[in-house]
Design a protein around this motif. Structure first.
Motif, PDB file in Angstrom:
ATOM      1  N   CYS A   1       0.753  -1.251  -0.162  1.00 44.28           N
ATOM      2  CA  CYS A   1      -0.001  -0.159  -0.105  1.00 44.28           C
ATOM      3  C   CYS A   1       0.956   1.212  -0.055  1.00 44.28           C
ATOM      4  O   CYS A   1       1.502   1.425   1.091  1.00 44.28           O
ATOM      5  CB  CYS A   1      -0.725   0.113   1.203  1.00 44.28           C
ATOM      6  N   PRO A   2       0.823   2.302  -0.981  1.00 45.29           N
ATOM      7  CA  PRO A   2       1.539   3.377  -0.931  1.00 45.29           C
ATOM      8  C   PRO A   2       1.138   4.427  -0.260  1.00 45.29           C
ATOM      9  O   PRO A   2       0.686   5.426  -0.632  1.00 45.29           O
ATOM     10  CB  PRO A   2       1.335   3.704  -2.678  1.00 45.29           C
ATOM     11  N   SER A   3       0.823   4.164   1.036  1.00 43.32           N
ATOM     12  CA  SER A   3       0.577   4.978   2.139  1.00 43.32           C
ATOM     13  C   SER A   3       1.180   4.489   3.590  1.00 43.32           C
ATOM     14  O   SER A   3       2.161   3.559   3.447  1.00 43.32           O
ATOM     15  CB  SER A   3      -1.028   5.059   2.241  1.00 43.32           C
ATOM     16  N   LEU A   4       0.761   5.100   4.760  1.00 39.17           N
ATOM     17  CA  LEU A   4       1.410   4.702   6.079  1.00 39.17           C
ATOM     18  C   LEU A   4       0.562   5.049   7.124  1.00 39.17           C
ATOM     19  O   LEU A   4      -0.795   5.452   6.822  1.00 39.17           O
ATOM     20  CB  LEU A   4       2.637   5.445   6.199  1.00 39.17           C
ATOM     21  N   GLY A   5       0.709   4.520   8.506  1.00 36.87           N
ATOM     22  CA  GLY A   5      -0.085   4.944   9.367  1.00 36.87           C
ATOM     23  C   GLY A   5      -1.061   3.929   9.803  1.00 36.87           C
ATOM     24  O   GLY A   5      -1.848   4.096  10.776  1.00 36.87           O
ATOM     25  N   GLU A   6      -1.400   2.883   8.930  1.00 37.40           N
ATOM     26  CA  GLU A   6      -2.403   1.934   9.474  1.00 37.40           C
ATOM     27  C   GLU A   6      -2.099   1.025  10.478  1.00 37.40           C
ATOM     28  O   GLU A   6      -0.816   0.809  11.023  1.00 37.40           O
ATOM     29  CB  GLU A   6      -2.470   0.889   8.155  1.00 37.40           C
ATOM     30  N   VAL A   7      -2.895   0.622  11.404  1.00 36.13           N
ATOM     31  CA  VAL A   7      -2.889  -0.455  12.570  1.00 36.13           C
ATOM     32  C   VAL A   7      -2.218  -1.719  12.084  1.00 36.13           C
ATOM     33  O   VAL A   7      -1.702  -2.186  12.720  1.00 36.13           O
ATOM     34  CB  VAL A   7      -4.325  -0.764  13.095  1.00 36.13           C
ATOM     35  N   GLY A   8      -2.398  -2.102  10.762  1.00 34.72           N
ATOM     36  CA  GLY A   8      -1.989  -3.402  10.160  1.00 34.72           C
ATOM     37  C   GLY A   8      -0.685  -2.853   9.404  1.00 34.72           C
ATOM     38  O   GLY A   8      -0.569  -1.953   8.913  1.00 34.72           O
ATOM     39  N   THR A   9       0.273  -3.945   9.294  1.00 32.41           N
ATOM     40  CA  THR A   9       1.580  -3.649   8.789  1.00 32.41           C
ATOM     41  C   THR A   9       1.314  -3.531   7.308  1.00 32.41           C
ATOM     42  O   THR A   9       0.750  -4.238   6.644  1.00 32.41           O
ATOM     43  CB  THR A   9       2.409  -4.691   8.989  1.00 32.41           C
ATOM     44  N   THR A  10       1.994  -2.609   6.687  1.00 31.03           N
ATOM     45  CA  THR A  10       1.896  -2.303   4.893  1.00 31.03           C
ATOM     46  C   THR A  10       3.291  -2.214   4.786  1.00 31.03           C
ATOM     47  O   THR A  10       4.097  -1.706   5.441  1.00 31.03           O
ATOM     48  CB  THR A  10       1.045  -1.253   4.661  1.00 31.03           C
ATOM     49  N   VAL A  11       3.507  -2.233   3.351  1.00 32.16           N
ATOM     50  CA  VAL A  11       4.854  -2.329   2.703  1.00 32.16           C
ATOM     51  C   VAL A  11       4.708  -1.501   1.307  1.00 32.16           C
ATOM     52  O   VAL A  11       3.591  -1.559   0.606  1.00 32.16           O
ATOM     53  CB  VAL A  11       5.602  -3.617   2.421  1.00 32.16           C
ATOM     54  N   THR A  12       5.617  -0.656   0.969  1.00 29.69           N
ATOM     55  CA  THR A  12       5.885  -0.011  -0.317  1.00 29.69           C
ATOM     56  C   THR A  12       7.032   0.183  -0.736  1.00 29.69           C
ATOM     57  O   THR A  12       7.986   0.123  -0.136  1.00 29.69           O
ATOM     58  CB  THR A  12       5.185   1.276  -0.244  1.00 29.69           C
ATOM     59  N   HIS A  13       7.304   0.359  -2.242  1.00 29.69           N
ATOM     60  CA  HIS A  13       8.633   0.560  -2.848  1.00 29.69           C
ATOM     61  C   HIS A  13       8.736   2.001  -3.287  1.00 29.69           C
ATOM     62  O   HIS A  13       7.902   2.242  -4.280  1.00 29.69           O
ATOM     63  CB  HIS A  13       8.520  -0.303  -3.754  1.00 29.69           C
ATOM     64  N   PRO A  14       9.483   2.915  -2.696  1.00 30.40           N
ATOM     65  CA  PRO A  14       9.381   4.003  -2.968  1.00 30.40           C
ATOM     66  C   PRO A  14       9.804   4.357  -4.432  1.00 30.40           C
ATOM     67  O   PRO A  14       8.898   5.382  -5.070  1.00 30.40           O
ATOM     68  CB  PRO A  14      10.550   4.739  -2.059  1.00 30.40           C
ATOM     69  N   LEU A  15      10.652   3.732  -4.957  1.00 31.92           N
ATOM     70  CA  LEU A  15      11.027   4.174  -6.487  1.00 31.92           C
ATOM     71  C   LEU A  15       9.757   4.068  -7.468  1.00 31.92           C
ATOM     72  O   LEU A  15      10.023   4.572  -8.553  1.00 31.92           O
ATOM     73  CB  LEU A  15      12.327   3.571  -6.982  1.00 31.92           C
ATOM     74  N   THR A  16       8.928   3.216  -7.210  1.00 32.38           N
ATOM     75  CA  THR A  16       7.626   2.988  -7.922  1.00 32.38           C
ATOM     76  C   THR A  16       6.653   3.651  -7.681  1.00 32.38           C
ATOM     77  O   THR A  16       5.537   3.685  -8.284  1.00 32.38           O
ATOM     78  CB  THR A  16       7.358   1.419  -8.171  1.00 32.38           C
ATOM     79  N   THR A  17       6.513   4.285  -6.568  1.00 28.29           N
ATOM     80  CA  THR A  17       5.428   4.992  -5.910  1.00 28.29           C
ATOM     81  C   THR A  17       5.781   6.491  -5.311  1.00 28.29           C
ATOM     82  O   THR A  17       5.782   7.201  -6.600  1.00 28.29           O
ATOM     83  CB  THR A  17       4.894   4.411  -4.788  1.00 28.29           C
ATOM     84  N   SER A  18       6.126   6.818  -4.301  1.00 28.96           N
ATOM     85  CA  SER A  18       6.233   7.950  -3.883  1.00 28.96           C
ATOM     86  C   SER A  18       7.597   8.898  -4.548  1.00 28.96           C
ATOM     87  O   SER A  18       7.351  10.065  -4.860  1.00 28.96           O
ATOM     88  CB  SER A  18       6.560   8.011  -2.369  1.00 28.96           C
ATOM     89  N   HIS A  19       8.326   7.966  -4.993  1.00 28.55           N
ATOM     90  CA  HIS A  19       9.962   9.005  -5.601  1.00 28.55           C
ATOM     91  C   HIS A  19       9.902   8.436  -6.978  1.00 28.55           C
ATOM     92  O   HIS A  19      10.815   8.332  -7.596  1.00 28.55           O
ATOM     93  CB  HIS A  19      10.785   8.400  -4.806  1.00 28.55           C
ATOM     94  N   ARG A  20       8.695   8.016  -7.568  1.00 28.84           N
ATOM     95  CA  ARG A  20       8.731   7.502  -9.126  1.00 28.84           C
ATOM     96  C   ARG A  20       9.346   8.645 -10.088  1.00 28.84           C
ATOM     97  O   ARG A  20       9.646   8.188 -10.933  1.00 28.84           O
ATOM     98  CB  ARG A  20       7.339   6.829  -9.801  1.00 28.84           C
TER      99      ARG A  20
END
Ligand SMILES: *Cc1c(COP(=O)(O)O)cnc(C)c1O
Length: 396
Positions: free
Chosen positions: A335-354
């Motif tokens: 998930c390209p976000s953060l702060g959830e009660v459940g663990t999530t993962v993202t990959h900056p170079l294909t999302t926030s920093h693409r």
């Protein structure tokens, strides 16, 4: 045919009722889904609209769910004022339009959230403002970037995704010596990890969409500050229409009640996960401000209240192929976000920093193998097991 009865029925559908007699004060905050309020008189309406009398007249200017959330956020950040806006970006937009004008200069952390860089960079430039990008951890460079036109310095407490921590007290001194204000986006830390206003910042922004909301079901932001920086905020908010929905404010206020529990558990988990990742052969580097080898560990220890937050970045030695394999094998949502009660993962170079070139990414310590983890509140053994499955998939 009974025209009289029909007319009466039509009126009954819309006629104004006396307010319900509740007999007691509701313990939970009700949701006020009304855009307008019945005012006792024209004079009272004028006073309400001018803010000279407590209460509400029109919801773009103020409404109870927004006020209730603002009161709590102001207390959390030890601020005299808070303004809740429809998103984190709207809160940053409110900071922009209330603090700077054509001809003013802004010093920006080069590690800012991408949309924030575009807002205070390209968008602000269209309105006649100028900006300089600087590494916020290089205090000498920050100092050198200040000009006599500098009105604002914008940094993040903890930067995305490398979790570099800005020295807020030192930056506040630099800004104030130049007659400028320091605006801190505290989203990656949150108010239970860090309270920038107590360290000298003039304004703090939170994207409530993230850990304060905590359940990935709302979009809101907040700007907090003291009277000296607040002169234009309330008017700017109503004029630009940066007004949030009552239901989202209600959800965020409800979420605040569990923020300490969520933040504490997620931070404890994050420290354990960071320490575990450090020992894995597939992991080339781990960024977590709670680790003693993090470049800003001492700054974080000085500024943070108790915890080091829920965010971790780590580099897989196998680069992008290892990232794709790990994401596929881990039972952790991408998930390209953060702060959830459940663990999530993202990959900056294909999302926030693409949008970054390879050179720009390398300068910010982001590689094709960098993953960003939002550590949740599950039992830590579950998180470690999920990560183990990702790391040991394929060639690893
Ligand atoms: C998400 C985020 C924002 C923007 O918040 P929205 O609520 O998505 O508009 C701003 N800054 C940081 C650091 C963020 O993570």
């Amino acid at each position: 045919m009974n025209e009289q009865a029909y007319a009466a029925a039509r009126v009954a559908c819309v006629e104004t009722l006396e307010p319900l007699e509740l007999g007691a004060v509701p313990h939970a905050t009700p949701i006020y889904l009304t855009s307008v309020y019945r005012c006792p008189s024209p004079a009272a309406a004028a006073e309400l609209l001018a803010g000279e009398r407590p209460g509400f007249a029109y919801s773009r200017d103020g409404q109870p769910n927004k006020s209730q959330l603002e009161r709590r956020l102001a207390r959390l950040h030890r601020a005299e004022h808070a303004a809740v806006a429809p998103s984190g970006m709207a809160a940053l937009g409110l900071a922009l339009v209330s603090q700077i004008a054509a001809g003013d200069h802004v010093v920006l952390s080069e590690r800012l959230y991408g949309r924030t860089l575009q807002l205070f960079g390209a968008e602000a430039a269209r309105l006649g403002m100028t900006s300089t990008l600087v590494d916020p951890c290089d205090l000498t460079a920050m100092q050198a970037a200040v000009t006599e036109r500098t009105k604002l310095m914008v940094v993040e407490t903890v930067a995305n995704p490398t979790l570099r921590v800005a020295d807020i007290s030192a930056l506040a001194e630099i800004a104030h010596a130049a007659g400028a204000r320091l605006l801190v986006d505290n989203t990656f830390a949150g108010p239970l990890v860090c309270q920038p206003l107590t360290l000298g910042a003039d304004l703090v922004v939170e994207s409530l969409t993230k850990m304060i909301g905590g359940h990935s079901d709302l979009l809101l932001g907040a700007l907090c500050g003291n009277a000296d920086a607040w002169e234009r905020v309330a008017n700017a908010q109503s004029r630009w229409g940066f007004s949030p929905a009552a239901f989202d404010c209600y959800l965020a206020e409800r979420s605040l009640a569990t923020l300490p529990l969520r933040c504490e558990r997620a931070s404890d988990n994050a420290l354990a996960v960071a320490q575990w990742l450090r020992d894995q052969p597939q992991v080339a580097a781990v960024q977590y401000p709670g680790l003693s080898n993090h470049p800003d560990h001492e700054v974080a220890k000085r500024m943070f209240l108790r915890d080091f937050g829920a965010m971790i970045a780590f580099d897989l030695a196998g680069g992008r192929p290892a990232v794709d394999q790990a994401v596929d094998a881990m039972p952790i949502p991408f998930c390209p976000s953060l702060g959830e009660v459940g663990t999530t993962v993202t990959h900056p170079l294909t999302t926030s920093h693409r949008g970054l070139s390879a050179d720009e990414a390398a300068r910010l310590d982001i590689s094709p193998g960098t993953l960003r983890l939002n550590v949740g509140t599950e039992p830590v053994e579950w998180i470690l097991d999920a990560l183990r499955r990702g790391l040991t998939s394929g060639a690893g």
